[in-house]
Design a protein around this motif. Structure first.
Motif, PDB file in Angstrom:
ATOM      1  N   THR A  46       1.102   9.607  -0.036  1.00 48.37           N
ATOM      2  CA  THR A  46       2.221   9.096  -1.310  1.00 48.37           C
ATOM      3  C   THR A  46       1.749   9.123  -2.660  1.00 48.37           C
ATOM      4  N   LEU A  53       6.436  12.804  -0.426  1.00 46.27           N
ATOM      5  CA  LEU A  53       7.151  11.260  -0.292  1.00 46.27           C
ATOM      6  C   LEU A  53       6.026  10.921  -1.360  1.00 46.27           C
ATOM      7  N   ARG A  65       7.945   7.426   6.529  1.00 41.99           N
ATOM      8  CA  ARG A  65       7.356   8.567   7.756  1.00 41.99           C
ATOM      9  C   ARG A  65       8.390   8.228   8.847  1.00 41.99           C
ATOM     10  N   TYR A 107      12.249   5.530  -2.438  1.00 39.19           N
ATOM     11  CA  TYR A 107      10.963   6.428  -2.740  1.00 39.19           C
ATOM     12  C   TYR A 107      11.626   7.530  -2.851  1.00 39.19           C
ATOM     13  N   HIS A 158       3.778   2.373   7.435  1.00 36.94           N
ATOM     14  CA  HIS A 158       4.326   3.933   6.576  1.00 36.94           C
ATOM     15  C   HIS A 158       6.123   3.964   7.130  1.00 36.94           C
ATOM     16  N   ARG A 217       0.675  -1.284  -0.212  1.00 36.53           N
ATOM     17  CA  ARG A 217      -0.097  -0.230   0.217  1.00 36.53           C
ATOM     18  C   ARG A 217       0.569   1.385  -0.035  1.00 36.53           C
ATOM     19  N   LEU A 218      -0.076   2.575   0.093  1.00 39.32           N
ATOM     20  CA  LEU A 218       1.027   3.616   0.065  1.00 39.32           C
ATOM     21  C   LEU A 218      -0.186   4.663   0.389  1.00 39.32           C
TER      22      LEU A 218
HETATM   23  N1  URA Z   1       6.728   5.007   3.503  1.00 38.78           N
HETATM   24  C1  URA Z   1       5.509   5.692   4.111  1.00 38.78           C
HETATM   25  O1  URA Z   1       5.688   6.412   5.423  1.00 38.78           O
HETATM   26  N2  URA Z   1       4.488   5.969   3.552  1.00 38.78           N
HETATM   27  C2  URA Z   1       4.257   4.972   2.434  1.00 38.78           C
HETATM   28  O2  URA Z   1       2.777   5.798   1.124  1.00 38.78           O
HETATM   29  C3  URA Z   1       4.759   4.211   1.416  1.00 38.78           C
HETATM   30  C4  URA Z   1       6.041   3.740   2.196  1.00 38.78           C
END
Ligand code: URA
Length: 236
Positions: free
Chosen positions: A111, A208, A194, A138, A191, A106-107
C-alpha cells in the motif's frame, strides 16, 4: 513553556546523538555547550534549548511529527527481518531516538500513500483509537467490476470480517469507475480495505493508496519524501 530539565547525557542519547557514555567523551572533548559555556559535567541537568553540539542547537528536542508519502515495497516495522522499512527513509539520528519514532497505524508493504510518523505516543493512541473516528481516505483498484450494492453494505456497519469480534464501523464507499473506488474508514483493522472487498463479494484489491488522514493530504509530496508537521496540528 520551557521543557523540563534533564541530565545532559540522557538528553543527548534520547535524541539519538550518542550513548550516555559517549556523551561524557563529547563533553570532555569540548563539543557541547550549555548557555554558551563549554559543558564540563555530562550529568548536569539542563534545558534542551540551552544546549549546542558543535555549535548547533539540538535536533527537534520537543518531538517529531512527520507526514510521509510511503512508497510501495516498504514495511511499517522496526523488525529488520520483515524487510526494508519506512524508517530507512529517515535520517540516521532520528532512527536512534528514544522514545522511538513510530508510525501512526500501519500501511501494508503493498500500500502506498499518506503515513504519519511520530515519537509522541499520546498522539499515536489518540489517532489510532476507533473511538476518535479519524477518517482515512483510500483509493483502491479492483480485479472486477464493483456492484453498487456495496455502498449501502459498507455504510450499514454490519460487515463482519473473519476473526474480528466487532463488525466494521460504517464506511463510505464511492465507486468512481467500474473497477476503482474511494473508501473512507474511521478505524484500522488489519488489512481492512482488502478484507472488506473480499468479504463483500470476493473482489481482490490490486492497488491501494491512502490519500488522506483526517484533514491531511499528501499534496505534491513525491513518494519516499516526508515533511514535518507542527506537533499540535491535531490540537493540544
Ligand atoms: N487496508 C488495507 O487492506 N491495507 C492497508 O495498508 C491499509 C488499509
Amino acid at each position: 513553556m520551557p521543557s523540563a530539565m534533564r541530565r545532559l547525557d540522557q538528553l543527548l542519547s534520547s535524541l539519538g546523538y550518542c550513548s550516555r557514555s559517549e556523551a561524557r567523551g563529547w563533553v570532555k572533548a569540548g563539543a557541547v555547550t550549555v548557555r554558551g559555556e563549554e559543558a564540563d559535567d555530562a550529568g548536569a541537568r539542563v534545558h534542551a534549548a540551552d544546549v549546542r553540539v558543535d555549535g548547533e542547537p539540538l535536533d527537534h528536542p520537543d518531538g517529531l511529527l512527520l507526514l510521509l508519502h510511503k512508497p510501495l515495497g516498504l514495511v511499517c516495522s522496526h523488525d529488520g527481518r520483515e524487510g526494508p522499512s519506512v524508517y530507512s527513509l529517515l535520517p540516521e539520528r532520528w532512527r536512534r531516538r528514544n522514545p522511538i519514532v513510530t508510525s501512526i497505524g500501519r500501511l501494508d508493504k503493498e500500500t502506498s500513500g499518506l503515513l504519519l510518523l511520530t515519537d509522541q505516543s499520546p498522539l499515536v493512541h489518540r489517532l489510532t483509537s476507533p473511538k476518535h473516528k479519524v477518517p482515512k481516505l483510500y483509493r483502491a483498484t479492483l480485479d472486477r467490476d464493483l456492484s453498487a450494492d456495496l455502498v449501502p453494505l459498507f455504510a450499514a456497519g454490519t460487515l463482519q470480517l473473519e476473526g474480528e469480534r466487532e463488525p466494521c464501523a460504517p464506511a463510505e464507499l464511492r465507486i468512481v469507475a467500474p473497477r476503482e473506488a474511494e473508501l473512507v474508514l474511521t478505524e484500522g483493522k488489519y488489512h481492512q480495505v482488502r478484507r472488506m472487498f473480499a468479504a463483500a463479494g470476493g473482489a481482490t484489491v490490486l492497488t491501494l493508496h491512502r490519500e488522506q488522514f483526517g484533514p491531511l493530504t499528501l499534496g505534491d509530496l513525491p513518494a519516499g519524501q516526508w515533511r514535518e508537521l507542527p506537533l499540535d496540528i491535531f490540537g493540544k
